[in-house]
Design an enzyme around this catalytic site. Sequence first.
Site, PDB file in Angstrom:
ATOM      1  CB  CYS A 158       1.125   6.753  11.243  1.00  0.00           C
ATOM      2  SG  CYS A 158       2.196   7.814  10.320  1.00  0.00           S
ATOM      3  N   GLY A 185       7.112  -1.904   5.783  1.00  0.00           N
ATOM      4  CA  GLY A 185       8.489  -2.378   5.740  1.00  0.00           C
ATOM      5  C   GLY A 185       9.481  -1.442   6.405  1.00  0.00           C
ATOM      6  CB  CYS A 193       7.263  -5.186   8.402  1.00  0.00           C
ATOM      7  SG  CYS A 193       8.702  -4.372   9.149  1.00  0.00           S
ATOM      8  CB  CYS A 235       3.194   7.595   3.123  1.00  0.00           C
ATOM      9  SG  CYS A 235       3.704   6.357   4.315  1.00  0.00           S
ATOM     10  CB  CYS A 291       6.479  -2.092  15.731  1.00  0.00           C
ATOM     11  SG  CYS A 291       8.129  -1.766  15.099  1.00  0.00           S
ATOM     12  CD  GLU A 293      -2.879  -1.221   2.326  1.00  0.00           C
ATOM     13  OE1 GLU A 293      -3.960  -1.791   2.152  1.00  0.00           O
ATOM     14  OE2 GLU A 293      -2.538  -0.750   3.419  1.00  0.00           O
ATOM     15  CB  CYS A 308       3.098  -1.509  13.430  1.00  0.00           C
ATOM     16  SG  CYS A 308       3.186  -1.467  11.638  1.00  0.00           S
TER      17      CYS A 308
HETATM   18  S1  SF4 Z   1       6.295  -1.357   9.224  1.00  0.00           S
HETATM   19 FE1  SF4 Z   1       7.542  -0.007  10.558  1.00  0.00          FE
HETATM   20  S2  SF4 Z   1       6.331   0.195  12.465  1.00  0.00           S
HETATM   21 FE2  SF4 Z   1       5.482  -1.550  11.309  1.00  0.00          FE
HETATM   22  S3  SF4 Z   1       6.560  -3.370  12.131  1.00  0.00           S
HETATM   23 FE3  SF4 Z   1       7.734  -2.680  10.358  1.00  0.00          FE
HETATM   24  S4  SF4 Z   1       9.286  -1.312  11.195  1.00  0.00           S
HETATM   25 FE4  SF4 Z   1       7.729  -1.559  12.806  1.00  0.00          FE
END
Ligand code: SF4
Length: 346
Positions: A339, A165, A114, A107, A118, A94, A121
């Site tokens: 975000c 990512g 990823c 963005c 986190c 995205e 997220c």
């Molecule tokens: S996309 Fe960014 S905030 Fe989400 S898990 Fe990966 S590093 Fe962490």
Amino acid sequence: MNTIKKDIRALTKEQLRDFFESQGDKAFRGNQVYEWLWQKGAHTFEAMTNISKETRQMLEANFVINHIRVDTMQRSNDGTIKNAVRLHDGLIVESVLIPTASRTTACVSSQVGCSLDCRFCATARLKRMRNLNPDEIYDQVVAIDSESKLYHNRPLSNIVFMGMGEPLMNYNNVLKAIDKITSPEGLGMSPKRIVVSTSGVPKMIKKMADDNVRFKLAVSLHSAIDEVRTSIMPFNETFPLADLREALEYWYAKTKNTITYEYVVWEGINDQRKDVDALVQFCKFAPSKVNLIEYNPIDDGEFQQAKSEAIDMYQKVLEANNITVTIRRSRGKDIDAACGQLANKS
Ligand code: SF4
């Protein structure tokens, strides 16, 4: 026998020139094709109208042009646009267009899913499938630039690598994409308008400094206390704050660039005076800016935006210590484009 054709956009201009020479043609032909691929955004060899039919057929026999396709586009009430982008192998990432009065920002994603986890997220819930190629990153920017012109009557002004990512875990491809974005043969954008946002991979921050990159750096910090940061960003155990700080000191010594920290204040996690004091201590070694970002809950769980009193406290203490603070309101919440919300839900 079926042979897999190579993506022609993986070739540099020099490699394309060499290819044409190896075919007994003029090297200059490589420049023409390169221009079609990058400046004119051709999706087919057929579209390359100043190239002879025989040459186009020869290219067709040897190469493919792998382009992204915007699968779905959602528009938020506040003008934010979210693209679900299908890659040549069917995977989806995205990217988001965020318009404000003074700028339009893209963005973009750097990986499919990823590998970091986190806990606040949504992307972290998707397994990391692969890194994006430079052209897949570049294409996201081109798509958003067109949408910006179409829906907001102005070209894209800024880019942040803050989508899906960790960009520094796909460093070489991100660098190649930025080269293309900033090159006059690509989009010709200024590197000063590009921010690479990392969760903090110390050795790659040092490498960026050594490579003399001209784009800006932002660090998703969220806590300057190891114990707290590890509880919300578990990789902090591998890359603790002392290592991150040392890498940032190295970055600052080489670049003299202000360091931006992305920071969300969550209720009951990092909303106390000790948290802001630790942040002040962490920032002290270099001119710093802290973006306090409004959080968008991804479920009903433990991560909830802190009360406004806590945000006010952060602002007051940081400013009293000469640290620039901005409070960033979230955009595109109604389409899960804010975000931490990118999770291929559309
Ligand atoms: S996309 Fe960014 S905030 Fe989400 S898990 Fe990966 S590093 Fe962490």
